[in-house]
Design a protein around this motif. Sequence first.
Motif, short mmCIF file in Angstrom:
data_model
loop_
_atom_site.label_atom_id
_atom_site.label_comp_id
_atom_site.label_asym_id
_atom_site.label_seq_id
_atom_site.Cartn_x
_atom_site.Cartn_y
_atom_site.Cartn_z
N LEU A 139 0.90 -1.26 -0.09
CA LEU A 139 -0.20 0.06 0.05
C LEU A 139 0.80 1.23 -0.03
N LEU A 140 1.92 1.23 0.71
CA LEU A 140 2.71 2.60 0.88
C LEU A 140 3.40 2.54 -0.40
N GLY A 141 3.88 1.48 -0.88
CA GLY A 141 4.63 1.57 -2.46
C GLY A 141 3.55 2.01 -3.21
N ARG A 142 2.44 1.71 -3.28
CA ARG A 142 1.59 2.10 -4.13
C ARG A 142 1.16 3.79 -4.15
N MET A 143 1.41 4.11 -2.93
CA MET A 143 1.25 5.64 -2.64
C MET A 143 2.55 6.46 -2.84
N ILE A 199 -3.96 10.48 -5.17
CA ILE A 199 -3.72 9.09 -4.27
C ILE A 199 -5.27 8.61 -4.04
N ILE A 200 -5.94 9.21 -3.23
CA ILE A 200 -7.24 8.99 -2.45
C ILE A 200 -8.09 8.50 -3.82
N ARG A 201 -8.06 9.28 -4.96
CA ARG A 201 -8.94 8.74 -6.00
C ARG A 201 -8.45 7.58 -6.76
N GLU A 202 -7.24 7.21 -6.87
CA GLU A 202 -6.64 6.04 -7.43
C GLU A 202 -6.88 4.95 -6.47
N VAL A 203 -6.64 5.14 -5.16
CA VAL A 203 -6.69 3.82 -4.04
C VAL A 203 -8.11 3.65 -4.20
N GLU A 206 -9.07 1.50 -7.21
CA GLU A 206 -8.37 0.20 -7.39
C GLU A 206 -8.91 -0.87 -6.39
N ARG A 207 -9.27 -0.29 -5.15
CA ARG A 207 -9.55 -1.15 -3.90
C ARG A 207 -11.00 -1.39 -4.22
N GLY A 208 -11.59 -0.74 -4.81
CA GLY A 208 -13.24 -0.98 -4.94
C GLY A 208 -13.80 -0.36 -3.49
N LEU A 209 -13.83 1.05 -3.16
CA LEU A 209 -14.17 1.24 -1.89
C LEU A 209 -15.44 1.98 -1.94
#
Lengths: 328, 332
Positions: A139-143, A199-203, A206-209
């Motif tokens: 997750l941190l790497g993703r951000m 990052i908020i938009r992408e995560v 990607e994670r379906g939140l």
Amino acid sequence: MAKQAPGVRIDGLTVVYKTPAGELPAVRDVSMELAAGTITGIVGESGSGKSTLAFSLLNAVQPPGRISAGSVEIDDLGNVVSFQGEQLRKARGAHIGYVFQAAQNSLNPLKTVGKQLLDLGRSHGVEDLRGLVREAKELLGRMGLDGARVLDSHQHELSGGMRQRVGIMLALVLNAHLVVLDEPTTALDMITQATILRIIREVHAERGLTTMIITHDIGVVAEVADRLAVMYGGRIVEQGPTREVLADPQHPYTRGLIRAIPRLTGDINQAQALPGRPPTLTTVPKEGCVFRERCSLRMDVCDTVDPEAIPHGDRIIACHAVKVKEHA
Amino acid sequence: MISGKGITKTFKQRGSVLAGRTVQALRGVDFQIPKGGAASFIGESGCGKTTLGRIIAGLETYDTGEITIDGVSVTSPKDRLFRKVQMIHQDPYSALNPTRTIHQTLRAPLELRAKQTRRPKSWIDERAHEVLGLVGLDPASVIGRYPHQLSGGMRQRVVIARALTVDPEMLVADEATSMIDVSLRLGILALLKDLRERLGVSVLFITHDVATARYIGDDGELYVIYRGQVIERGSVDTIISDPVHPYTQSLLSAIPVLHGLEEPGPEPVVPTEALDAGHEDAGCLFARRCPFRTEECETGRPVLGLTEGVPQEHACFHPKSRDVVATHLGRV
């Protein structure tokens, strides 16, 4: 169990705080729906009840406050207002992730981020702690951070933007699919803010939140949210699709708020401050419309009758003047 | 007129871990703020904008360079001339003594002032009412109150009124609206602009929000500061509509777009890396993060100056105007 983005239905929610003047409502009769997989932004000034509303989603309103009426129905989980003790503790973190206001200061200064992550895992009975660390690094790497380095760091070694990302990681690492972000970019610089919003938009995608963002800054909501709800004096005065609300605000408060934002282009004299001041818990009027003191469309009925939230197409608006306009 | 030439400031860090490390907060900054004029310093946190503001207000020493107020050189923060510069802080909640009424808060500096100028005692209360009126408060209802009985916006007005008691020539507003509710912010900005026009007080506005810089007046100058160096300087409108430095462009690109009301600019600039002030590079201070850097940028450091065809001063080897600012769709 493969989880997916839950829908949330808030119905008739009222939260009161005990004060010397009796129990006063910080959130009053709020109903809204967070559709599964969407980002909803809650905008309001200080004292509008937006943070209290966010805490209600976790049934975490602290005394002297309490939820006095209404329900918060979350898919696959039930009505969290009726949850208690252990049941509630397990729901938080595992189902609902929360990124606190000023996440920059919500970390333990004495422990490394990694140790706090392991504490979180243990308190939620995670057996595969290695897997948890792996997930956190990912997750941190993703951000855009070096996961191993961050987990080895104390909070003072991280910048504000990095701490904010650690906060988001801690909210998501237990695989929560409903995330509440309280003022995620306050006190961050413009460039860092833009990075965090991206990052908020992408995560989220990607994670379906299902995501809820609480902010005083309409710009933040405009950048990320699908739907927007405007709070004033404990009530939601207008809600609808973000672009529509921004392009054509209906409630006089929403209009005033948008007009009060200093912009980079356009006629400088069009921006105008709203007269008056926002109400506090003790100055919110007991009856009638909460906004009438500052409203340019005030009518007699506003003094006595609190306007109901009425759907107008995709929009829900609580204003007597808007209703009149439509019938005319 | 308050001006500075070649101001530098270096901070030594303390503590067991960081001891001995130095931070160059200001690397030779020039500025001129004419009487009754306006200027804005913008940049990210840590860029040195607040340090410079504090130096101008006489709250901080500087290492080298010279500051002059109306042609007279001032060096020590104890210098009386610095009284002419008053600071408005970010947080109106901690800027006022909670145990004093607004009357008591305003009375202290006014008593001193009355003694200096040999005015009668009756002048003190008159003047207290007058300054409260100047900042748009109703003196009768506010003067007996304590700070906790006022909203953030009202408190900030009281802070400004207190600054006005000493008849300042300049107000330094350091992020003065960032802790105030959105619907009231514009009121404070309008007040500062109004004080400029009515009293001829110059205003120095320190902020990370470029849009607010427009509201202190269209004759205002904008200083974009990056890691202690002014990297672009010119009129507010020129820099917002035609920024040439990639750092200014990335600041402007980062401002949220009100989708539905605005269209994003077609050429947004995003820095390639996050701010890392630890590196001391020989070349351009922004080169490490700049998407347009060339070899030249990594070896030589550009200095602030004018080049042909660019109306504003800048510190970039490759100045190029880019269309980064969101445009208003013209509704509302």
